[in-house]
Enzyme design. Sequence first.
Site, short mmCIF file in Angstrom:
data_model
loop_
_atom_site.label_atom_id
_atom_site.label_comp_id
_atom_site.label_asym_id
_atom_site.label_seq_id
_atom_site.Cartn_x
_atom_site.Cartn_y
_atom_site.Cartn_z
N GLY A 178 -7.20 -3.00 1.00
CA GLY A 178 -8.60 -3.62 0.69
C GLY A 178 -9.78 -2.42 1.46
NE ARG A 205 2.30 6.99 -10.84
CZ ARG A 205 1.95 8.43 -10.83
NH1 ARG A 205 0.79 9.11 -9.70
NH2 ARG A 205 3.04 9.42 -10.82
CB ALA A 206 -5.27 3.63 -7.61
CB SER A 209 -7.92 0.90 -4.88
OG SER A 209 -6.56 1.57 -5.45
CB THR A 213 0.13 5.31 -1.37
OG1 THR A 213 -0.07 4.41 -0.01
CG2 THR A 213 1.12 6.80 -0.06
CG ASP A 266 -7.48 -12.32 -3.03
OD1 ASP A 266 -7.57 -11.39 -3.37
OD2 ASP A 266 -9.02 -12.44 -2.05
CE LYS A 298 -5.59 -7.00 -1.71
NZ LYS A 298 -4.17 -5.90 -2.02
#
Length: 500
Positions: A178, A205-206, A209, A213, A266, A298
């Site tokens: 988040g 992977r994104a 976003s 990482t 969520d 988040k």
Amino acid sequence: MQSDSSTLRLVRAGIDTYQQPVVYMHRDCPVCRSEGFTALSRVAIRSAGKELVATLNVVIDDHLDVDVAALSEMAWHALAPSEGAVAEIRHAEPPASTSALRAKVFGQRLSADAMRALVQDTVDARLSDIELAAFVTACAGDRLDHVETIALTRAMVDAGQRIAWFGEAIVDKHSVGGLPGNRTTPLVVAIAAAAGLCIPKTSSRAITSPAGTADTMEVMAPVDLDLRAMQRVVDREGGCVVWGGSVRLSPADDILIRVERPLDLDSEGQLVASVLSKKIAAGATHVLIDLPVGPTAKVRSNTNAYAIEQRFRATASAFGLHLRIARTDGTQPVGRGIGPSLEARDVLQVLRGDAVAPGDLRDRSLLLAGALLDLAPPPGCASGIVHARALLDSGAAYRKFVAICEAQGGFTEPCISQLVHSVRVQRSGIVRAIDNRRLARVAKLAGAPRARRAGVFLRLRVGDHVTAGDVLFDLHAESRGEMDYARSFVDAHPDIFDIA
């Protein structure tokens, strides 16, 4: 095959539908006519002993012959047909988990068997995106209790591969997310491995976003390693940072996330199952959870954080995991870079001890690495954070990180875009807040993560005094068009930074 009238020649469509298997057929195809197929029908494709359920898209012009079925990339790789292969195509049988799905939609509690059926049908692509969206929606908020969360976690683990490692303590770390930036994982892995711990880190992977990482790590080293290559790296260096998609850990999670993210729903239970199923599948015994809390993170309140913490602890206990949760500041981005190359540069600056390294990224990484070392203390470690700081300051963590990169295929220095635009403060005052979500959107519009050098470089943080004309942040892009998209969004949302 039952008859030639129900078979079609298979060809490759060359269309990427991500994780959704799709088949393309001409509307005048004899199979379409005889079976009564319409657009979005769910069809079973059987070829050479393999079967796949796919969604039908109907072609209405002459781009496709009437005697072929064209498979999307995901469907093609799943069936792996030989040259000239044919397939029998029929209406798909209703998924075995249909009754369980309906039960959850109407608010009933799911048994372990029902959860297992839903997860297996998810992995086998027997549930359409509409059905998956119904499942995600039915589980949103707190609609999964602790028992269901544990059942979902177990089902997700059982549906994929599991890795076994030698050693009593296999450590892992995960951030709930988040926050833009917040690229602590490579730093924590380097420190933990330098301390002698085993930390086989699989990262994502994104999806929505500006960088995952794995995207950031890929700027510096290959991350698309298979299971055997990953094991060689860990055996050699004690740790790794690789893309989890290559080793098929908890594959149901990747599918559910694909559906969940666009809905922006969520679910505490699905969040916990998502995180812990991958840790369990990766062979972890000791897990650290970074839980940022902030109004545009988040997890948005301490009340929400407490509920998620309790769910994490209950689920971890059911699987015998040693768990520690670090509740951290989620009010603003971490580090200065947002986007793969910019975040990679931040990571290396901290590892190298550069004077310009972002202090907040260094401090948070030391906090998390220290907590991990306290959770699974290596020999001679009396204080986790003291030991972590010594490894970072001595250069041992940097040397270990470069060694991990070399073991994964070679270290590469990040490059930064030359197309840069500075966004300036319109009035003097104090930065009172930063909207994490909108700032992440700016970086994405600039091209991140697909364009690795694109993103945002922050110049100011919450609490800073500013004067009209000061630079708030720099926009980096690889094309003029994407730069213009990002600038238009910034101009339309002057409240990304709250300055008063």
